[in-house]
Design an enzyme around this catalytic site. Structure first.
Site, mmCIF file in Angstrom:
data_model
loop_
_atom_site.group_PDB
_atom_site.id
_atom_site.type_symbol
_atom_site.label_atom_id
_atom_site.label_comp_id
_atom_site.label_asym_id
_atom_site.label_seq_id
_atom_site.Cartn_x
_atom_site.Cartn_y
_atom_site.Cartn_z
ATOM 1 N N TYR A 150 -20.718 -29.993 29.721
ATOM 2 C CA TYR A 150 -21.636 -30.414 30.782
ATOM 3 C C TYR A 150 -22.817 -29.454 30.820
ATOM 4 C CZ TYR A 150 -23.445 -31.881 35.267
ATOM 5 O OH TYR A 150 -24.274 -32.328 36.259
ATOM 6 N N TYR A 160 -20.593 -26.123 40.502
ATOM 7 C CA TYR A 160 -19.775 -26.198 39.283
ATOM 8 C C TYR A 160 -19.029 -24.879 39.044
ATOM 9 C CZ TYR A 160 -18.795 -28.910 35.028
ATOM 10 O OH TYR A 160 -18.188 -29.656 34.051
HETATM 11 P P1 NAI Z 1 -10.022 -36.529 33.624
HETATM 12 O O1 NAI Z 1 -9.565 -35.851 34.869
HETATM 13 O O2 NAI Z 1 -9.713 -37.963 33.476
HETATM 14 O O3 NAI Z 1 -9.531 -35.726 32.347
HETATM 15 C C1 NAI Z 1 -9.229 -34.352 32.325
HETATM 16 C C2 NAI Z 1 -7.907 -34.208 31.585
HETATM 17 O O4 NAI Z 1 -7.541 -32.852 31.343
HETATM 18 C C3 NAI Z 1 -6.740 -34.854 32.352
HETATM 19 O O5 NAI Z 1 -6.162 -35.874 31.574
HETATM 20 C C4 NAI Z 1 -5.786 -33.702 32.541
HETATM 21 O O6 NAI Z 1 -4.425 -34.081 32.611
HETATM 22 C C5 NAI Z 1 -6.111 -32.858 31.318
HETATM 23 N N1 NAI Z 1 -5.559 -31.512 31.401
HETATM 24 C C6 NAI Z 1 -5.673 -30.615 32.437
HETATM 25 N N2 NAI Z 1 -4.981 -29.499 32.159
HETATM 26 C C7 NAI Z 1 -4.418 -29.670 30.924
HETATM 27 C C8 NAI Z 1 -3.597 -28.861 30.094
HETATM 28 N N3 NAI Z 1 -3.201 -27.634 30.471
HETATM 29 N N4 NAI Z 1 -3.203 -29.354 28.896
HETATM 30 C C9 NAI Z 1 -3.592 -30.586 28.489
HETATM 31 N N5 NAI Z 1 -4.376 -31.400 29.233
HETATM 32 C C10 NAI Z 1 -4.782 -30.952 30.438
HETATM 33 O O7 NAI Z 1 -11.622 -36.325 33.624
HETATM 34 P P2 NAI Z 1 -12.746 -36.541 32.512
HETATM 35 O O8 NAI Z 1 -14.024 -36.551 33.250
HETATM 36 O O9 NAI Z 1 -12.407 -37.673 31.621
HETATM 37 O O10 NAI Z 1 -12.705 -35.156 31.714
HETATM 38 C C11 NAI Z 1 -12.681 -35.060 30.320
HETATM 39 C C12 NAI Z 1 -13.628 -33.967 29.837
HETATM 40 O O11 NAI Z 1 -14.972 -34.362 30.075
HETATM 41 C C13 NAI Z 1 -13.446 -32.615 30.540
HETATM 42 O O12 NAI Z 1 -13.632 -31.579 29.607
HETATM 43 C C14 NAI Z 1 -14.602 -32.636 31.531
HETATM 44 O O13 NAI Z 1 -14.982 -31.330 31.954
HETATM 45 C C15 NAI Z 1 -15.664 -33.282 30.663
HETATM 46 N N6 NAI Z 1 -16.849 -33.759 31.380
HETATM 47 C C16 NAI Z 1 -16.713 -34.563 32.475
HETATM 48 C C17 NAI Z 1 -17.818 -34.952 33.188
HETATM 49 C C18 NAI Z 1 -17.650 -35.763 34.410
HETATM 50 O O14 NAI Z 1 -18.600 -35.813 35.227
HETATM 51 N N7 NAI Z 1 -16.525 -36.425 34.614
HETATM 52 C C19 NAI Z 1 -19.182 -34.569 32.773
HETATM 53 C C20 NAI Z 1 -19.228 -33.766 31.568
HETATM 54 C C21 NAI Z 1 -18.081 -33.372 30.917
#
Ligand code: NAI
EC number: 1.3.1.9
Length: 272
Positions: A150, A160
């Site tokens: 991000y 953040y």
């Molecule tokens: P999400 O909440 O659906 O996905 C995050 C995932 O990380 C979850 O499935 C969670 O179970 C997993 N996770 C957490 N701890 C873990 C661990 N110890 N081992 C394995 N998995 C673990 O949300 P999203 O948005 O799909 O996030 C995916 C990526 O995208 C993240 O890196 C997030 O920071 C990034 N991102 C998201 C944005 C947003 O606005 N949603 C913007 C830019 C980047």
């Protein structure tokens, strides 16, 4: 729509929690484009059960693994290799979590144990995924590894907090490991800097609605959706992007290169 961009390719997709997750949309797109893959998530996320429905839809299995545990990653790769019948062409790191954000701690009042957890889960786990892959020599030549970032890695978004530092580390790891993996196996490593997206991780951040709407009115194309991000990830896994590596790639509708938009000017004009 192009077809079979990932035909014959095998890999691992982390981070599909529910149908809003960027990883969930990526799994559906990758399947549609002919890839075979294994899904994985932290054992605790498994309790929600939704990922099993996705696995059914993608005709695959789920192997639980905490991405901060080298032991879990080793087991994940061994079992996935057996299931897929060979080494991997792609890895998706779609993982992020900050206990400080969850518990509303300000940047000047971080709990450092929690901050370490944020860095480990959200950034160092990317290094661990690649180090274990390299040691096991489990990536095929011309493979592709993607992490999600991000723009708070470059610019200040006050709410953040420690995730901004985690993202800066994640992007640095992509460059560091991208160099190694490029030299040794012609494997590319990139991060995608995605627009604010309505997911569990995204909307958990304080003030999310404000910076979602702000980014949407600044970006000439508007915010990039999770589905568009999934398509971009698939293109990075495909053979059409073989020479792109060690980059942080903005997938944000033009936000990162826009100073101000007409919409924002109108909002702040005295002449109303
Ligand atoms: P999400 O909440 O659906 O996905 C995050 C995932 O990380 C979850 O499935 C969670 O179970 C997993 N996770 C957490 N701890 C873990 C661990 N110890 N081992 C394995 N998995 C673990 O949300 P999203 O948005 O799909 O996030 C995916 C990526 O995208 C993240 O890196 C997030 O920071 C990034 N991102 C998201 C944005 C947003 O606005 N949603 C913007 C830019 C980047």
């Amino acid at each position: 729509m192009p077809e079979n961009l990932l035909k014959g390719k095998k890999g691992i997709i982390t981070g599909a929690l529910d149908e809003n997750s960027i990883a969930w949309k990526t799994a559906l797109k990758a399947k549609e484009q002919g890839a075979k893959f294994v899904l994985t998530n932290a054992p605790i996320a498994m309790r929600m059960g939704a990922i099993n429905e996705l696995a059914k839809e993608c005709d695959t299995i789920v192997i639980p693994a905490d991405a901060t545990s080298v032991e879990d990653l080793e087991k994940l790769y061994d079992e996935a290799k057996e299931y897929l019948g060979g080494n991997f062409d792609f890895l998706l790191h779609s993982i992020g979590m900050s206990p400080n954000i969850r518990k509303g701690r300000a940047y000047g009042d971080l709990n450092y144990d929690w901050a370490m957890k944020s860095y480990d889960v959200s950034a160092v786990s990317f290094h661990k995924m690649m180090q274990v892959a390299e040691k096991k020599d489990i990536m095929n030549e011309w493979g592709s590894i993607v992490g999600l970032s991000y723009i708070a890695a470059q610019r200040v978004f006050p709410f953040y907090t420690d995730m901004a530092d985690a993202k800066a580390l994640l992007e640095s790891i992509a460059r560091g490991f991208g160099y190694r993996f490029g030299k040794s196996k012609k494997v590319r490593v990139n991060t995608i800097s995605q627009s604010p997206t309505v997911t569990t991780a995204g909307s958990g951040i304080g003030g999310f609605d404000a910076f979602y709407n702000f980014a949407d009115s600044v970006s000439p194309l508007g915010n990039a959706s999770a589905e568009a991000c999934a398509e971009y990830i698939v293109s990075l896994f495909s053979d059409f992007t073989r020479m792109v590596t060690m980059q942080n790639l903005y997938h944000d509708g033009g936000y990162s290169n826009t100073g101000i938009s007409e919409e924002i000017m109108e909002k702040f004009s005295d002449k109303k």
